[in-house]
Design a protein around this motif. Structure first.
Motif, PDB file in Angstrom:
ATOM      1  N   SER A   1       0.755  -1.260  -0.104  1.00 13.85           N
ATOM      2  CA  SER A   1      -0.206   0.029   0.101  1.00 13.85           C
ATOM      3  C   SER A   1       0.882   1.551  -0.083  1.00 13.85           C
TER       4      SER A   1
ATOM      5  N   TYR B   1      -0.295   4.238   0.317  1.00 14.31           N
ATOM      6  CA  TYR B   1      -0.866   5.026   1.492  1.00 14.31           C
ATOM      7  C   TYR B   1      -0.047   4.713   2.563  1.00 14.31           C
TER       8      TYR B   1
ATOM      9  N   ILE C   1      -8.385   2.080   9.049  1.00 15.96           N
ATOM     10  CA  ILE C   1      -8.867   2.656   7.847  1.00 15.96           C
ATOM     11  C   ILE C   1      -8.672   1.432   6.890  1.00 15.96           C
ATOM     12  N   SER C   2      -7.771   0.490   6.695  1.00 13.73           N
ATOM     13  CA  SER C   2      -7.587  -0.263   5.790  1.00 13.73           C
ATOM     14  C   SER C   2      -8.805  -1.350   6.121  1.00 13.73           C
TER      15      SER C   2
ATOM     16  N   THR D   1     -11.871   0.230   4.630  1.00  9.72           N
ATOM     17  CA  THR D   1     -11.843   0.237   3.378  1.00  9.72           C
ATOM     18  C   THR D   1     -12.268  -1.246   2.688  1.00  9.72           C
ATOM     19  N   HIS D   2     -11.557  -2.222   3.013  1.00  8.39           N
ATOM     20  CA  HIS D   2     -11.661  -3.475   2.567  1.00  8.39           C
ATOM     21  C   HIS D   2     -12.921  -4.162   2.901  1.00  8.39           C
TER      22      HIS D   2
ATOM     23  N   ASN E   1     -15.722  -2.932   3.068  1.00 11.66           N
ATOM     24  CA  ASN E   1     -16.633  -2.169   2.496  1.00 11.66           C
ATOM     25  C   ASN E   1     -16.439  -2.138   0.859  1.00 11.66           C
ATOM     26  N   ASP E   2     -15.152  -2.654   0.457  1.00 15.88           N
ATOM     27  CA  ASP E   2     -14.891  -2.617  -1.006  1.00 15.88           C
ATOM     28  C   ASP E   2     -15.992  -3.452  -1.691  1.00 15.88           C
TER      29      ASP E   2
ATOM     30  N   THR F   1     -20.537   7.033   6.739  1.00 15.52           N
ATOM     31  CA  THR F   1     -19.163   6.796   6.338  1.00 15.52           C
ATOM     32  C   THR F   1     -18.721   5.271   6.293  1.00 15.52           C
TER      33      THR F   1
ATOM     34  N   ASN G   1     -21.763  10.875   3.117  1.00 13.61           N
ATOM     35  CA  ASN G   1     -20.357  11.362   2.986  1.00 13.61           C
ATOM     36  C   ASN G   1     -20.066  12.602   4.009  1.00 13.61           C
TER      37      ASN G   1
ATOM     38  N   TYR H   1     -17.628  12.362   7.038  1.00 12.09           N
ATOM     39  CA  TYR H   1     -16.154  12.370   6.995  1.00 12.09           C
ATOM     40  C   TYR H   1     -15.419  13.799   6.879  1.00 12.09           C
TER      41      TYR H   1
END
Lengths: 286, 252
Positions: A159, A161, A210-211, A214-215, A217-218, B73, B128, B131
């Motif tokens: 990553s 990021y 955050i990872s 994110t994943h 919800n991906d 979010t 959104n 956030y």
């Protein structure tokens, strides 16, 4: 965290608002934003005949978990859950190995082309996933990994990021620390493990949360590389389930929706401070 | 089906011409513009307002409000879509139910050409704004209290002005609020600029109360319009914020 903002008091005073009104306003906004989820939760706990009442039942009069049992009979949501957990942890664990190592190099070592290499990492950060979906798909296909859990994890193992966030954190550690450690015979990797990583803990926690979010919800990438329910994650499972149900059985659909979000929501409610601080922190750095 | 042409040949901009000739393309462009123009300002305004309100001392309830604004979010889009499809259901959806109670006739929402886009915009804003609220809130909390204390009686009516200190907030912000004051707020942060508070204050200069024209918002420029309609530059040494900073001890 500042506890008092005289400016706002002054502004409120000027607007003729007092603290009670402020709370009322915030409660109203919070109720409005919370309502969609609460309504879904409430629907998912209702018997079918209670869904279409003349007066909406915000709290089910006959609460039942039957919809959740039906959900598990109609689609393998338990399996989706396991897949989601495997994918999310699989991504995070590898990221937490690769990112600190790369970040350490970029933060501390100067070598020919280091600037260029770091720029490549930044480009990865700025590239929207949609732009690389096709080449990534071809790569995964060439590797013969289509329709596996590994396919869902592989592109995120390095990553940009994470490397960027950690590099910034590592660079804040004074160089003298490292010089002192090196003189005492500490190796670079040990310095990374014993000094830099503990000092960068807030960054690591922020990135990890955050990872995971994110994943978890991906949608796009798992949708593209999977074909069979056996490897699908929760988000894909829900979308497929909605399609095949063609939307009449609302309590079960809402049970599915709530089930997909519930693990993260529980984590979020329990560790809300950490989550919120992490997103604030990463939002400002990133 | 026509077979694929064996050898590709150059057609210049023909594909673009075909796209521009397609009425569907322009319809899509229009939708995008409406969506962006409607969603972003409302999202940002809501985010900023909530951030300012939440920056106030609210006790334990602050966490509740923050969670309520931020949780969308964390919901996957697939699930968020389901929540709203259910709420917006024309026959038995909650929204139409309450609208009916207000005497508003049933709206088909996602099944209606005119209402589908607004419905999606509402969903997007709901999902959104939390956030961006956090980003603003972080900016506000990084703002030194002294700056707020000083700026406030001098006409900086909201602490959000200070959110400009923060690049992440500033990016979104600069597009939203162009006020003359921001111009020198930014300059003030640049050492050596004419507004730099480190420049010594002349003893005969006194902090003065703002008068109205200076407080009028003027789009995009660091000047106000004078009574004659001409652009009036504010003299750096008469900069009230600057005075407030330098003459802080004597202010008020």
């Amino acid at each position: 965290m500042r506890s008092r903002s005289p400016t706002l008091q002054w502004a409120l005073h000027r607007l003729g608002l007092n603290r009670l009104l402020l709370h009322l306003l915030l409660i109203l906004v919070s109720a409005l934003t919370a309502a969609p989820y609460f309504w879904a939760l409430s629907t998912s706990l209702k018997e079918r005949r209670d869904v279409f009442t003349a007066v909406p039942q915000w709290i089910p009069t006959n609460p039942t978990l039957q919809n959740y049992f039906d959900l598990f009979h109609m689609a393998p949501f338990g399996l989706f859950l396991v897949n989601s957990i495997i994918v999310v942890t699989g991504i995070l664990v590898v990221q937490l190995v690769t990112a600190p190592l790369a970040a350490y190099v970029f933060a501390r070592l100067r070598f020919r082309g280091s600037g260029f290499l770091f720029a490549l990492f930044l480009i990865q950060m700025m590239m929207p996933i949609h732009a690389v979906v096709v080449p990534n798909y071809l790569t995964i296909n060439a590797l013969g990994l289509l329709d596996t859990r590994v396919a869902m994890m592989l592109p995120f193992w390095a990553s940009g990021y994470a490397v960027f966030l950690l590099r910034q954190a590592f660079r804040q550690v004074p160089r003298d620390f490292e010089d002192a450690a090196l003189i005492d015979g500490c190796s670079g990797i040990r310095f990374l493990w014993n000094v830099l990583i503990p000092l960068a803990k807030p960054t690591i926690i922020a990135f990890s949360l955050i990872s995971v979010v994110t994943h978890w919800n991906d949608f796009l990438w798992p949708l593209i590389v999977t074909d069979t329910p056996a490897v699908r994650t929760l988000t894909i499972g829900l979308a497929m389930f909605v399609q095949q149900e063609s939307g009449a059985d609302w309590p079960v659909l809402m049970a599915g929706t709530v089930f997909v979000t519930l693990p993260l929501m529980i984590l979020f409610l329990v560790y809300q401070r950490k989550f919120i601080e992490s997103f604030m922190y990463a939002g400002l750095k990133g | 089906v026509e077979p694929v042409h064996p050898e590709p040949y150059f057609i210049g901009l023909e594909n673009y011409a075909a796209m521009f000739d397609d009425p569907l393309f322009w319809r899509v462009v229009q939708n995008t513009v409406v969506y962006v123009a409607g969603t972003i300002p409302i999202t940002m305004a809501l985010a900023l307002t909530m951030a300012i309100l939440l920056n106030e001392r609210l006790g334990r309830m602050r966490n509740v409000y923050r969670v309520a604004a931020f949780y969308p979010t964390m919901i996957p889009m697939a699930a968020a879509a389901m929540l709203w499809v259910w709420l917006l259901n024309p026959g038995i959806g909650l929204i139409n139910h309450y609208l009916a109670a207000l005497g508003i006739a049933r709206i088909e929402w996602l099944y209606n050409m005119d209402w589908a886009l607004p419905a999606i915009m509402v969903t997007s804003i709901w999902k959104n704004f939390g956030y961006f609220m956090l980003i603003y809130l972080a900016g506000l909390q990084n703002l030194p209290e002294r700056a707020v204390r000083v700026g406030q009686p001098r006409g900086c009516d909201l602490p959000a002005e200070g959110a400009l200190d923060h690049p992440a907030a500033a990016g979104a912000h600069v597009g939203v609020r162009h006020r003359g004051r921001h111009h020198h707020l930014l300059q003030r942060l640049r050492p050596g600029a004419p507004h730099d508070p480190r420049r010594a204050r002349q003893p005969h200069e006194r902090p003065r109360v703002l008068h109205l024209p200076e407080r009028l918002p003027v789009l995009g420029l660091g000047h106000g319009l004078g009574a004659d309609g001409r652009v009036r530059r504010r003299h750096p040494r008469r900069d009230p914020v600057h005075h407030a900073r330098v003459g802080e001890a004597g202010a008020l």
